[in-house]
Write an enzyme that holds these catalytic residues in place. Structure first.
Site, PDB file in Angstrom:
ATOM      1  N   ASP A  11      37.001  41.632  48.629  1.00  0.00           N
ATOM      2  CA  ASP A  11      37.665  40.907  47.537  1.00  0.00           C
ATOM      3  C   ASP A  11      36.801  41.110  46.295  1.00  0.00           C
ATOM      4  O   ASP A  11      35.680  41.617  46.376  1.00  0.00           O
ATOM      5  CB  ASP A  11      37.758  39.409  47.887  1.00  0.00           C
ATOM      6  CG  ASP A  11      38.396  38.593  46.760  1.00  0.00           C
ATOM      7  OD1 ASP A  11      39.420  39.041  46.210  1.00  0.00           O
ATOM      8  OD2 ASP A  11      37.865  37.521  46.412  1.00  0.00           O
ATOM      9  N   SER A  12      37.330  40.654  45.148  1.00  0.00           N
ATOM     10  CA  SER A  12      36.559  40.749  43.910  1.00  0.00           C
ATOM     11  C   SER A  12      35.415  39.742  43.875  1.00  0.00           C
ATOM     12  O   SER A  12      34.571  39.817  42.990  1.00  0.00           O
ATOM     13  CB  SER A  12      37.478  40.464  42.725  1.00  0.00           C
ATOM     14  OG  SER A  12      38.002  39.155  42.849  1.00  0.00           O
ATOM     15  N   TYR A  43      39.230  40.885  39.003  1.00  0.00           N
ATOM     16  CA  TYR A  43      40.172  41.995  39.184  1.00  0.00           C
ATOM     17  C   TYR A  43      41.507  41.673  38.486  1.00  0.00           C
ATOM     18  O   TYR A  43      42.209  42.563  38.037  1.00  0.00           O
ATOM     19  CB  TYR A  43      40.498  42.197  40.666  1.00  0.00           C
ATOM     20  CG  TYR A  43      39.506  42.990  41.487  1.00  0.00           C
ATOM     21  CD1 TYR A  43      38.310  43.470  40.965  1.00  0.00           C
ATOM     22  CD2 TYR A  43      39.798  43.275  42.824  1.00  0.00           C
ATOM     23  CE1 TYR A  43      37.430  44.192  41.751  1.00  0.00           C
ATOM     24  CE2 TYR A  43      38.922  44.004  43.609  1.00  0.00           C
ATOM     25  CZ  TYR A  43      37.737  44.459  43.083  1.00  0.00           C
ATOM     26  OH  TYR A  43      36.873  45.187  43.874  1.00  0.00           O
ATOM     27  N   GLY A  44      41.839  40.386  38.475  1.00  0.00           N
ATOM     28  CA  GLY A  44      43.208  39.981  38.159  1.00  0.00           C
ATOM     29  C   GLY A  44      43.653  40.170  36.725  1.00  0.00           C
ATOM     30  O   GLY A  44      44.830  40.012  36.413  1.00  0.00           O
ATOM     31  N   CYS A  74      42.410  40.446  49.048  1.00  0.00           N
ATOM     32  CA  CYS A  74      42.578  40.244  47.616  1.00  0.00           C
ATOM     33  C   CYS A  74      43.999  40.672  47.254  1.00  0.00           C
ATOM     34  O   CYS A  74      44.398  41.813  47.508  1.00  0.00           O
ATOM     35  CB  CYS A  74      41.565  41.111  46.865  1.00  0.00           C
ATOM     36  SG  CYS A  74      41.803  41.085  45.081  1.00  0.00           S
ATOM     37  N   ASN A  75      44.746  39.742  46.672  1.00  0.00           N
ATOM     38  CA  ASN A  75      46.140  40.051  46.326  1.00  0.00           C
ATOM     39  C   ASN A  75      46.220  41.064  45.195  1.00  0.00           C
ATOM     40  O   ASN A  75      47.085  41.943  45.199  1.00  0.00           O
ATOM     41  CB  ASN A  75      46.877  38.772  45.931  1.00  0.00           C
ATOM     42  CG  ASN A  75      46.851  37.759  47.043  1.00  0.00           C
ATOM     43  OD1 ASN A  75      45.824  37.135  47.277  1.00  0.00           O
ATOM     44  ND2 ASN A  75      47.941  37.629  47.752  1.00  0.00           N
ATOM     45  N   CYS A 188      46.755  34.389  45.428  1.00  0.00           N
ATOM     46  CA  CYS A 188      45.405  34.867  45.121  1.00  0.00           C
ATOM     47  C   CYS A 188      44.508  34.197  46.141  1.00  0.00           C
ATOM     48  O   CYS A 188      44.618  32.984  46.360  1.00  0.00           O
ATOM     49  CB  CYS A 188      45.010  34.471  43.700  1.00  0.00           C
ATOM     50  SG  CYS A 188      43.253  34.697  43.323  1.00  0.00           S
ATOM     51  N   THR A 189      43.625  34.972  46.764  1.00  0.00           N
ATOM     52  CA  THR A 189      42.842  34.410  47.865  1.00  0.00           C
ATOM     53  C   THR A 189      41.823  33.370  47.402  1.00  0.00           C
ATOM     54  O   THR A 189      41.261  32.655  48.226  1.00  0.00           O
ATOM     55  CB  THR A 189      42.143  35.536  48.657  1.00  0.00           C
ATOM     56  OG1 THR A 189      41.416  36.363  47.728  1.00  0.00           O
ATOM     57  CG2 THR A 189      43.151  36.371  49.405  1.00  0.00           C
ATOM     58  N   HIS A 190      41.586  33.288  46.096  1.00  0.00           N
ATOM     59  CA  HIS A 190      40.735  32.207  45.593  1.00  0.00           C
ATOM     60  C   HIS A 190      41.427  30.833  45.667  1.00  0.00           C
ATOM     61  O   HIS A 190      40.762  29.804  45.788  1.00  0.00           O
ATOM     62  CB  HIS A 190      40.359  32.443  44.121  1.00  0.00           C
ATOM     63  CG  HIS A 190      39.248  33.422  43.900  1.00  0.00           C
ATOM     64  ND1 HIS A 190      39.381  34.769  44.112  1.00  0.00           N
ATOM     65  CD2 HIS A 190      37.965  33.230  43.459  1.00  0.00           C
ATOM     66  CE1 HIS A 190      38.231  35.380  43.817  1.00  0.00           C
ATOM     67  NE2 HIS A 190      37.357  34.469  43.416  1.00  0.00           N
TER      68      HIS A 190
HETATM   69  N1  DGL Z   1      40.981  36.912  44.870  1.00  0.00           N
HETATM   70  C1  DGL Z   1      41.651  37.880  44.069  1.00  0.00           C
HETATM   71  C2  DGL Z   1      43.137  37.940  44.410  1.00  0.00           C
HETATM   72  O1  DGL Z   1      43.505  37.594  45.507  1.00  0.00           O
HETATM   73  C3  DGL Z   1      41.582  37.876  42.589  1.00  0.00           C
HETATM   74  C4  DGL Z   1      40.678  37.188  41.719  1.00  0.00           C
HETATM   75  C5  DGL Z   1      40.318  38.058  40.547  1.00  0.00           C
HETATM   76  O2  DGL Z   1      39.422  38.864  40.724  1.00  0.00           O
HETATM   77  O3  DGL Z   1      40.957  37.942  39.488  1.00  0.00           O
HETATM   78  O4  DGL Z   1      43.930  38.357  43.619  1.00  0.00           O
END
Ligand code: DGL
Length: 270
Positions: A11-12, A43-44, A74-75, A188-190
């Site tokens: 993931d990011s 990443y997003g 990570c989505n 988003c996995t966060h």
């Molecule tokens: N956890 C990441 C996701 O599922 C993204 C968070 C990010 O880096 O913006 O999209």
């Protein structure tokens, strides 16, 4: 690949730990190597091409380390580079498991009123990945997508829950309430890390859908099919590779996973 090789997850940043957490519960005998690309976070909000290239690089790094399976936790990375990474995996003989599809299936199954919300990063929303995944399921659904550029960065810091954070999250929830969604995909996995706050703002009756459990089940099925499940072990090993600040990652990760990360996290260049 052999059954004693680790499963690679990336993931990011710390968001993919919500997926790793489910894997550690469902597959306790497996070894995991988790790559947190916090040096390139977020990443997003990256343009699609840049994100695709970076996600391919990170996936390539884990494949070069000899993982027996690759999990894109990570989505945003799945939306930008899922197909390319599946191809890289196939070339290396390594199966790739991703988010997006599993949550879409769960949401389409459990929604009562057919109104499904998706809360995700700008990269994921603009890719149209969830809309395509939901459309492909063939159930008539009204889909409301909300891009939340600030939410993953708030969580990545180790969320502070002050009034400004509440206002930001309230703003993201407003169109979802207005659309009367009864099911919300946390795209988003966060986001599962702030599920209580989202549930309070949306109301108890709204189903929050996350990927972790379904991903862990998919990994188990895939490994069993290849006869590569690590069997007869009670507790496998878990290690972390971090491209950014290792101590910050370990501190937030320890809190989220409720497992000690210190001594298990190391800096890596990708
Ligand atoms: N956890 C990441 C996701 O599922 C993204 C968070 C990010 O880096 O913006 O999209």
């Amino acid at each position: 690949m052999s059954r004693s090789d680790p499963i690679g997850v990336f993931d990011s940043g710390v968001g993919g730990l919500t997926v790793l957490h489910e894997c550690l519960i469902s597959l306790p005998g497996e070894d995991f190597v988790y790559l947190g690309d916090s040096g390139q976070f977020p990443y997003g909000t990256k343009p699609a091409d840049e994100l695709r290239q970076r996600a391919e690089q990170v996936a390539g790094h884990l494949l070069d380390r000899g993982v027996k399976m690759l999990v894109i936790a990570c989505n945003s990375a799945t939306a930008a580079a899922g197909d390319e990474i599946r191809r890289l995996g196939a070339e290396a003989g390594v199966p790739v498991v991703t988010v997006v599809g599993p949550e879409a299936e769960i949401a389409a199954t459990i929604s009562g009123n057919g109104r499904v919300g998706v809360l995700a990063t700008p990269a994921t929303v603009s890719s149209g990945a969830y809309r395509r995944a939901l459309d492909a399921l063939g159930r008539p659904l009204t889909v409301t997508e909300v891009a939340a550029p600030d939410l993953a960065p708030i969580i990545q810091e180790g969320p502070s829950f002050d009034e400004a954070v509440l206002d930001t999250v309230r703003g993201y929830c407003a169109p979802l309430r207005e659309a009367e969604v009864d099911t919300l995909i946390l795209g988003c996995t966060h986001y599962p890390l702030v599920a209580p706050m989202l549930q309070r703002m949306l109301g108890r009756d709204v189903n929050l859908v996350t990927a972790g459990h379904a991903i862990a089940a998919a990994i188990q099925r895939e490994l069993a099919g290849r006869d590569e499940l690590a069997e007869g072990r009670i507790e496998g090993d878990y290690r972390f590779l971090v491209t950014g600040d290792v101590d910050a990652f370990a501190e937030v990760g320890t809190r989220f996973l409720q497992l000690p990360l210190s001594g298990r996290a190391e800096k890596v260049e990708v």
